[in-house]
Scaffold this motif. Structure first.
Motif, PDB file in Angstrom:
ATOM      1  N   THR A   1     -23.288  50.709 -32.298  1.00 38.22           N
ATOM      2  CA  THR A   1     -22.258  49.786 -32.772  1.00 38.22           C
ATOM      3  C   THR A   1     -22.786  48.382 -33.031  1.00 38.22           C
ATOM      4  N   THR A   2     -24.048  48.116 -32.679  1.00 31.00           N
ATOM      5  CA  THR A   2     -24.614  46.794 -32.923  1.00 31.00           C
ATOM      6  C   THR A   2     -24.988  46.635 -34.394  1.00 31.00           C
ATOM      7  N   GLU A   3     -25.024  45.384 -34.846  1.00 27.34           N
ATOM      8  CA  GLU A   3     -25.408  45.126 -36.243  1.00 27.34           C
ATOM      9  C   GLU A   3     -26.880  45.467 -36.460  1.00 27.34           C
ATOM     10  N   ASN A   4     -27.727  45.061 -35.530  1.00 30.79           N
ATOM     11  CA  ASN A   4     -29.159  45.366 -35.616  1.00 30.79           C
ATOM     12  C   ASN A   4     -29.446  46.661 -34.863  1.00 30.79           C
ATOM     13  N   LYS A   5     -30.363  47.434 -35.414  1.00 27.79           N
ATOM     14  CA  LYS A   5     -30.630  48.762 -34.844  1.00 27.79           C
ATOM     15  C   LYS A   5     -32.131  49.016 -34.797  1.00 27.79           C
ATOM     16  N   ILE A   6     -32.552  49.758 -33.778  1.00 34.84           N
ATOM     17  CA  ILE A   6     -33.943  50.209 -33.664  1.00 34.84           C
ATOM     18  C   ILE A   6     -33.938  51.716 -33.484  1.00 34.84           C
ATOM     19  N   LEU A   7     -34.687  52.418 -34.333  1.00 30.68           N
ATOM     20  CA  LEU A   7     -34.760  53.873 -34.279  1.00 30.68           C
ATOM     21  C   LEU A   7     -36.208  54.291 -34.017  1.00 30.68           C
ATOM     22  N   ALA A   8     -36.434  54.988 -32.906  1.00 32.93           N
ATOM     23  CA  ALA A   8     -37.764  55.500 -32.567  1.00 32.93           C
ATOM     24  C   ALA A   8     -37.815  56.984 -32.911  1.00 32.93           C
ATOM     25  N   ILE A   9     -38.689  57.351 -33.837  1.00 24.75           N
ATOM     26  CA  ILE A   9     -38.686  58.685 -34.436  1.00 24.75           C
ATOM     27  C   ILE A   9     -39.596  59.641 -33.663  1.00 24.75           C
ATOM     28  N   LYS A  10     -39.076  60.807 -33.350  1.00 22.87           N
ATOM     29  CA  LYS A  10     -39.866  61.826 -32.657  1.00 22.87           C
ATOM     30  C   LYS A  10     -40.943  62.388 -33.577  1.00 22.87           C
ATOM     31  N   LYS A  11     -42.104  62.644 -33.015  1.00 19.17           N
ATOM     32  CA  LYS A  11     -43.219  63.186 -33.785  1.00 19.17           C
ATOM     33  C   LYS A  11     -42.854  64.513 -34.441  1.00 19.17           C
ATOM     34  N   ASN A  12     -43.257  64.681 -35.700  1.00 20.63           N
ATOM     35  CA  ASN A  12     -43.051  65.901 -36.479  1.00 20.63           C
ATOM     36  C   ASN A  12     -41.576  66.205 -36.761  1.00 20.63           C
ATOM     37  N   ALA A  13     -40.704  65.212 -36.573  1.00 19.71           N
ATOM     38  CA  ALA A  13     -39.277  65.442 -36.815  1.00 19.71           C
ATOM     39  C   ALA A  13     -38.915  65.289 -38.287  1.00 19.71           C
ATOM     40  N   VAL A  14     -39.769  64.616 -39.054  1.00 21.44           N
ATOM     41  CA  VAL A  14     -39.480  64.385 -40.474  1.00 21.44           C
ATOM     42  C   VAL A  14     -40.688  64.788 -41.306  1.00 21.44           C
ATOM     43  N   ASP A  15     -40.435  65.100 -42.563  1.00 15.00           N
ATOM     44  CA  ASP A  15     -41.518  65.442 -43.481  1.00 15.00           C
ATOM     45  C   ASP A  15     -42.251  64.169 -43.906  1.00 15.00           C
ATOM     46  N   LEU A  16     -43.558  64.246 -43.987  1.00 18.17           N
ATOM     47  CA  LEU A  16     -44.381  63.105 -44.374  1.00 18.17           C
ATOM     48  C   LEU A  16     -44.437  62.988 -45.891  1.00 18.17           C
ATOM     49  N   LYS A  17     -43.990  61.857 -46.404  1.00 21.61           N
ATOM     50  CA  LYS A  17     -44.036  61.587 -47.834  1.00 21.61           C
ATOM     51  C   LYS A  17     -45.458  61.151 -48.199  1.00 21.61           C
ATOM     52  N   THR A  18     -46.001  61.680 -49.292  1.00 22.47           N
ATOM     53  CA  THR A  18     -47.380  61.351 -49.673  1.00 22.47           C
ATOM     54  C   THR A  18     -47.533  60.974 -51.140  1.00 22.47           C
ATOM     55  N   ASP A  19     -46.434  60.867 -51.872  1.00 19.00           N
ATOM     56  CA  ASP A  19     -46.531  60.667 -53.319  1.00 19.00           C
ATOM     57  C   ASP A  19     -46.170  59.256 -53.768  1.00 19.00           C
ATOM     58  N   GLY A  20     -46.112  58.311 -52.851  1.00 22.74           N
ATOM     59  CA  GLY A  20     -45.787  56.940 -53.219  1.00 22.74           C
ATOM     60  C   GLY A  20     -46.988  56.193 -53.776  1.00 22.74           C
ATOM     61  N   ALA A  21     -46.745  54.981 -54.262  1.00 24.90           N
ATOM     62  CA  ALA A  21     -47.815  54.118 -54.778  1.00 24.90           C
ATOM     63  C   ALA A  21     -48.328  53.222 -53.661  1.00 24.90           C
TER      64      ALA A  21
END
Length: 322
Positions: free
Chosen positions: A148-168
């Motif tokens: 509910t706070t305006e500012n937020k901190i999210l700590a991501i678990k390892k291997n929980a998301v796909d790694l993007k590799t096609d950016g510039a």
């Protein structure tokens, strides 16, 4: 407004877990329209390495190159990230869940008055409020946490998301931060790092052995299989307790918790304490001659057989394919 990502690095390379955090932030930006993804790096690291963070989804990297930040003094890192947060006008900080990340995030939350959610496994649900799914009880369950706070901190678990590799490539800008003596009130006097070609906490593949290997003199086949797969080696707690392997290879609830794409357990029965350290693995393969070994209940694939026969044959077959 931007999303800020705190990235960690070691031995001149940005950690894979931090690249996953950048990819998560990129997806979060696309979902919520929070603006560009800006990463912040602290200490000594080449700008060329930082520019490559753009491939994971960052448009810019702020680099505070103060040598004093290289050691990872927690309070100094929290102060520097807080200043970067204010500079880019962010409302959200994303980082990888790690020993350093956890400590920095806790202090940063106080500095920027932010709600902190750790072990995040999915993008937040913003359809009604701001709800975040996170892993709890060493991966056995999930909880939904509302922030509910305006500012937020999210700590991501390892291997929980796909790694993007096609950016510039990202642009790299120098960041000047103001740090006081109080930020360096604690000092890191020595650091002992685990050795090996692949470090256990960062490994995408882990090969572990247990007392079924009968003695340290038989660990060569574990190391050979790990070398073939480009994997790190681990062990069960009894193995490290009796001195067959160093304690930094102990995988389990009271040792190193891992979340690789592939975990291979050889000669390990599967005590609940060991399972608590590995149950976030994407795929678990168990090799054990005891068909009643508890580990088989948690395995995706199991081989009932003598490790001294199975592992050399498996290694030779993998060498022929890889």
């Amino acid at each position: 407004m931007s999303i800020l990502v705190y990235i960690e690095h070691a031995e001149g390379k940005v950690k894979k877990t931090s690249l996953e955090a950048v990819s998560f932030a990129n997806a979060l930006s696309a979902k919520t329209g929070q603006g560009d993804v800006v990463a912040v790096a602290l200490g000594t690291i080449a700008d060329s390495e930082l520019a490559a963070v753009g491939k994971a989804g960052a448009s810019k990297v702020l680099h505070a190159s103060d040598d004093r930040l290289t050691a990872g003094v927690i309070q100094a890192h929290a102060s520097a990230v807080a200043q970067a947060f204010e500079k880019v006008g962010a409302k959200t900080v994303v980082l990888a869940k790690s020993s350093l990340g956890d400590a920095v995030a806790a202090r940063l939350a106080i500095k920027i008055n932010a709600g902190l959610v750790s072990n995040v496994v999915e993008l937040p649900d913003t359809s009604s409020g701001y709800k975040v799914k996170r892993s709890i009880f060493t991966g056995k369950a999930f909880a939904e946490t509302e922030v509910t706070t305006e500012n937020k901190i999210l700590a991501i678990k390892k291997n929980a998301v796909d790694l993007k590799t096609d950016g510039a490539d990202a642009t790299v800008e120098q960041l000047t931060v103001s740090l006081s003596d109080a930020d360096f009130a604690s000092k890191i006097t020595a650091t002992e790092r685990a050795t090996g070609e692949v470090l256990l906490p960062e490994a995408d593949i882990v090969v572990s052995g247990g007392r079924g290997l009968k003695g340290p003199e038989n660990w060569g086949m574990i190391e050979d299989l790990a070398k073939t797969l480009g994997a790190a080696t681990g062990c069960s707690k009894p193995v490290s307790d009796i001195g067959w392997r160093p304690h930094h290879e102990h995988v389990g609830q009271t040792g190193v918790k891992v979340a690789p794409s592939l975990y291979i357990a050889i000669g390990i029965s599967g005590a609940i304490q060991h399972l608590a350290g590995v149950n976030s693995s994407k795929c678990i393969v168990v090799i054990n001659k005891d068909p009643e070994a508890p580990f088989f209940k948690a395995a995706d694939y199991g081989i009932v057989g003598d490790a001294f026969e199975v592992v050399p044959k498996l290694n030779e077959a993998l060498k022929a394919e890889l």
